[in-house]
Design a protein around this motif. Structure first.
Motif, PDB file in Angstrom:
ATOM      1  N   LEU A 134       7.821  49.479   0.886  1.00 48.80           N
ATOM      2  CA  LEU A 134       8.581  50.675   0.514  1.00 48.80           C
ATOM      3  C   LEU A 134       9.781  50.309  -0.352  1.00 48.80           C
ATOM      4  N   ASP A 135       9.834  50.860  -1.537  1.00 52.93           N
ATOM      5  CA  ASP A 135      11.025  50.680  -2.363  1.00 52.93           C
ATOM      6  C   ASP A 135      11.947  51.896  -2.237  1.00 52.93           C
ATOM      7  N   VAL A 136      11.455  52.900  -1.550  1.00 55.99           N
ATOM      8  CA  VAL A 136      12.193  54.158  -1.420  1.00 55.99           C
ATOM      9  C   VAL A 136      12.056  54.652   0.019  1.00 55.99           C
ATOM     10  N   TYR A 137      13.038  55.422   0.452  1.00 59.16           N
ATOM     11  CA  TYR A 137      13.018  55.950   1.820  1.00 59.16           C
ATOM     12  C   TYR A 137      13.681  57.321   1.772  1.00 59.16           C
ATOM     13  N   GLU A 138      13.125  58.250   2.534  1.00 58.88           N
ATOM     14  CA  GLU A 138      13.561  59.647   2.451  1.00 58.88           C
ATOM     15  C   GLU A 138      15.081  59.803   2.596  1.00 58.88           C
ATOM     16  N   GLU A 139      15.663  59.079   3.532  1.00 56.13           N
ATOM     17  CA  GLU A 139      17.102  59.232   3.784  1.00 56.13           C
ATOM     18  C   GLU A 139      17.871  58.043   3.196  1.00 56.13           C
ATOM     19  N   GLU A 140      17.406  57.541   2.066  1.00 57.34           N
ATOM     20  CA  GLU A 140      17.998  56.320   1.514  1.00 57.34           C
ATOM     21  C   GLU A 140      19.427  56.495   0.998  1.00 57.34           C
ATOM     22  N   ALA A 141      19.793  57.747   0.684  1.00 54.53           N
ATOM     23  CA  ALA A 141      21.058  57.983  -0.029  1.00 54.53           C
ATOM     24  C   ALA A 141      22.268  57.363   0.673  1.00 54.53           C
ATOM     25  N   ASP A 142      22.246  57.330   2.015  1.00 55.38           N
ATOM     26  CA  ASP A 142      23.411  56.804   2.746  1.00 55.38           C
ATOM     27  C   ASP A 142      23.442  55.280   2.785  1.00 55.38           C
ATOM     28  N   TYR A 143      22.328  54.630   2.460  1.00 59.93           N
ATOM     29  CA  TYR A 143      22.254  53.175   2.647  1.00 59.93           C
ATOM     30  C   TYR A 143      21.943  52.379   1.388  1.00 59.93           C
ATOM     31  N   PHE A 144      20.933  52.845   0.641  1.00 61.38           N
ATOM     32  CA  PHE A 144      20.443  52.014  -0.464  1.00 61.38           C
ATOM     33  C   PHE A 144      21.539  51.822  -1.511  1.00 61.38           C
ATOM     34  N   PHE A 145      21.566  50.664  -2.078  1.00 58.25           N
ATOM     35  CA  PHE A 145      22.535  50.207  -3.088  1.00 58.25           C
ATOM     36  C   PHE A 145      23.865  49.761  -2.464  1.00 58.25           C
ATOM     37  N   GLU A 146      24.000  49.871  -1.119  1.00 60.80           N
ATOM     38  CA  GLU A 146      25.264  49.475  -0.483  1.00 60.80           C
ATOM     39  C   GLU A 146      25.016  48.283   0.450  1.00 60.80           C
ATOM     40  N   ASP A 147      26.100  47.558   0.772  1.00 56.54           N
ATOM     41  CA  ASP A 147      26.005  46.375   1.632  1.00 56.54           C
ATOM     42  C   ASP A 147      26.409  46.745   3.063  1.00 56.54           C
ATOM     43  N   PHE A 148      25.444  46.731   3.966  1.00 57.30           N
ATOM     44  CA  PHE A 148      25.725  47.036   5.372  1.00 57.30           C
ATOM     45  C   PHE A 148      25.602  45.783   6.241  1.00 57.30           C
ATOM     46  N   SER A 149      25.684  44.598   5.612  1.00 57.55           N
ATOM     47  CA  SER A 149      25.415  43.379   6.373  1.00 57.55           C
ATOM     48  C   SER A 149      26.479  43.110   7.439  1.00 57.55           C
ATOM     49  N   ASN A 150      27.657  43.682   7.296  1.00 58.93           N
ATOM     50  CA  ASN A 150      28.687  43.522   8.319  1.00 58.93           C
ATOM     51  C   ASN A 150      28.882  44.793   9.132  1.00 58.93           C
ATOM     52  N   ASP A 151      27.936  45.673   9.016  1.00 58.37           N
ATOM     53  CA  ASP A 151      28.035  46.965   9.696  1.00 58.37           C
ATOM     54  C   ASP A 151      26.772  47.131  10.540  1.00 58.37           C
ATOM     55  N   MET A 152      26.411  48.335  10.851  1.00 63.54           N
ATOM     56  CA  MET A 152      25.134  48.547  11.527  1.00 63.54           C
ATOM     57  C   MET A 152      24.461  49.754  10.894  1.00 63.54           C
ATOM     58  N   VAL A 153      23.141  49.759  11.021  1.00 57.60           N
ATOM     59  CA  VAL A 153      22.367  50.864  10.466  1.00 57.60           C
ATOM     60  C   VAL A 153      22.186  51.891  11.578  1.00 57.60           C
ATOM     61  N   SER A 154      22.811  53.040  11.437  1.00 57.12           N
ATOM     62  CA  SER A 154      22.697  54.021  12.525  1.00 57.12           C
ATOM     63  C   SER A 154      21.516  54.961  12.340  1.00 57.12           C
ATOM     64  N   ASP A 155      20.806  54.816  11.237  1.00 61.33           N
ATOM     65  CA  ASP A 155      19.584  55.592  11.042  1.00 61.33           C
ATOM     66  C   ASP A 155      18.457  54.890  11.805  1.00 61.33           C
ATOM     67  N   SER A 157       7.756  55.349  -5.353  1.00 56.69           N
ATOM     68  CA  SER A 157       8.018  56.600  -6.072  1.00 56.69           C
ATOM     69  C   SER A 157       9.253  57.331  -5.544  1.00 56.69           C
ATOM     70  N   ARG A 158       9.096  58.068  -4.466  1.00 60.10           N
ATOM     71  CA  ARG A 158      10.238  58.722  -3.821  1.00 60.10           C
ATOM     72  C   ARG A 158       9.978  58.752  -2.325  1.00 60.10           C
ATOM     73  N   GLY A 159      11.031  58.538  -1.537  1.00 61.99           N
ATOM     74  CA  GLY A 159      10.887  58.442  -0.087  1.00 61.99           C
ATOM     75  C   GLY A 159      10.254  59.668   0.541  1.00 61.99           C
ATOM     76  N   GLY A 160      10.603  60.848   0.004  1.00 63.60           N
ATOM     77  CA  GLY A 160      10.138  62.106   0.586  1.00 63.60           C
ATOM     78  C   GLY A 160       8.634  62.313   0.502  1.00 63.60           C
ATOM     79  N   LEU A 161       7.924  61.419  -0.172  1.00 63.19           N
ATOM     80  CA  LEU A 161       6.452  61.539  -0.222  1.00 63.19           C
ATOM     81  C   LEU A 161       5.841  61.185   1.130  1.00 63.19           C
ATOM     82  N   ILE A 162       6.597  60.396   1.920  1.00 63.55           N
ATOM     83  CA  ILE A 162       6.063  59.930   3.206  1.00 63.55           C
ATOM     84  C   ILE A 162       6.875  60.518   4.360  1.00 63.55           C
ATOM     85  N   ASN A 163       6.178  61.024   5.359  1.00 63.82           N
ATOM     86  CA  ASN A 163       6.850  61.398   6.596  1.00 63.82           C
ATOM     87  C   ASN A 163       7.071  60.097   7.381  1.00 63.82           C
TER      88      ASN A 163
END
Ligand code: NAI
Length: 343
Positions: free
Chosen positions: A253-274, A229-235
């Motif tokens: 989980l198909d959604v995550y509260e702070e997804e805006a910075d990551y979801f739909f983008e390719d971070f495979s050559n980067d790192m996830v700082s969240d 549904s939406r990430g913000g439903l879960i703490n």
């Protein structure tokens, strides 16, 4: 009408270009999100089309209004990313209330099936000629209890599929649907009795962090939690604690509260700082998909058709363009809209 699209992906460009054959609007597609800076590019456009992770703040609304943009058309169902209190009586906001409830309900089921029968692990094993089935034990869905929070369009499709498996369904909704063949109960009972809990309510003030340390405590040991549904439903921090203590058996989980910075983008050559997202990804019993539950051919077609039809109806001065406004808080059954009191 001139329409500018933010955060447009290849599939958006394809589906909207095709749908536009019936409308003949001037479309401009931008790959990046709507921000206070990129809003500048909306000068001269009548409509701005955004997606789930374009955060439309008061400042952006004021800017768009000053350019003469008349409507913000969401090409999604959820509208928690819009400050529609700020939009009220300044700019119209439309959405696509339903484009394929089947797509999202079926994806929720896919998460359950994968987590339960560990097909993602089996796939990787057999790819490496490892035919060992150790550690892949699941459970029968038959006769298990699934708790559904939110029995709207998606929740109802989900319930039908779950019943097809022979599952017992318990449901909770703030506004129960009459005639739905389901056992409604209170949240306490749903938490206590469900083997699987699937969230299908919108993100609103009263549903924000509906799943938190307190609610997790009330759940069955080893419960499977599904959120499409939406990430913000879960703490998310409380979810991590629940997983670490093994209170929560698995999470899809198909959604995550702070997804805006990551979801739909390719971070495979980067790192996830969240760190929270990175921790969630690290659990073997957590399956994350990046907000793809809607992504079927049928849904994309309906999204494009409805969004352009919304804009057309609005431009023709018709009532029916799936408006959401601060007073309505929903595009359906709104007394203001019924009384034609929307501005
Ligand atoms: P809907 O509006 O048909 O149903 C939502 C249901 O939640 C309604 O029955 C409503 O009464 C209920 N509800 C409202 N407040 C509640 C509360 N406090 N507690 C429990 N239930 C409450 O919406 P639909 O189409 O079923 O979508 C549900 C959600 O799914 C959307 O709000 C959206 O956030 C999410 N969604 C996710 C997608 C994805 O790709 N992951 C795609 C489309 C929607």
């Amino acid at each position: 009408m001139k329409i500018i699209f933010y955060d447009a992906k290849k599939y958006d460009i394809e589906s909207f270009t095709k749908a536009n054959n019936s409308f003949d609007y001037e479309l401009k597609f931008l790959e990046f999100k709507l921000t206070i800076e990129s809003a500048e590019l909306a000068r001269g456009y009548d409509a701005v089309c955004v997606f789930v992770n374009d955060i439309v703040t008061k400042e952006i609304i004021d800017k768009l209004t000053s350019f003469g943009v008349k409507i913000i058309a969401l090409r999604c169902a959820g509208y928690n990313n819009i400050d529609f209190q700020a939009a009220f009586e300044k700019i119209h906001v439309a959405r696509v209330p339903s484009y394929s409830p089947y797509a999202v309900a079926e994806h929720a089921i896919a998460l359950i099936m994968t987590l339960n029968r560990k097909t993602h692990k089996a796939y990787n094993r057999t790819k490496e000629s490892n035919f060992n089935i150790g550690g892949l034990t699941g459970f029968d869905l038959y006769q298990k209890t699934v708790g559904v929070i939110g029995t709207g369009k998606i929740g109802q499709k989900f319930i039908n599929i779950a019943k097809g498996f022979g599952m017992k369904v318990l449901a909770y909704d703030k506004f129960q649907t009459e005639g739905l063949n389901v056992t409604y109960t209170d949240l306490e009972t749903l938490y206590k009795e469900s083997d699987i809990i699937s969230l299908h309510c919108p993100l609103l003030k009263d549903t924000e962090h509906i799943i938190n340390g307190e609610s997790i405590k009330k759940m069955k040991d080893g419960v499977m939690l599904i959120n499409t549904s939406r990430g913000g439903l879960i703490n998310a921090k409380d979810l991590i604690n629940g997983l670490k203590t093994r209170k929560i058996g698995s999470a899809g989980l198909d959604v995550y509260e702070e997804e805006a910075d990551y979801f739909f983008e390719d971070f495979s050559n980067d790192m996830v700082s969240d760190d929270i997202l990175a921790r969630l990804i690290s659990f073997p019993n957590v399956l994350i998909t990046s907000h793809q539950a809607f992504l079927t051919n049928e849904a994309l077609k309906n999204i494009a058709d409805t969004t352009l039809q919304n804009i057309k109806n609005f431009s023709l001065g018709l009532e029916d363009y799936n408006e959401i406004c601060y007073k309505c808080n929903t595009s359906t059954n709104c007394p203001r809209r019924e009384a034609k009191k929307c501005f």
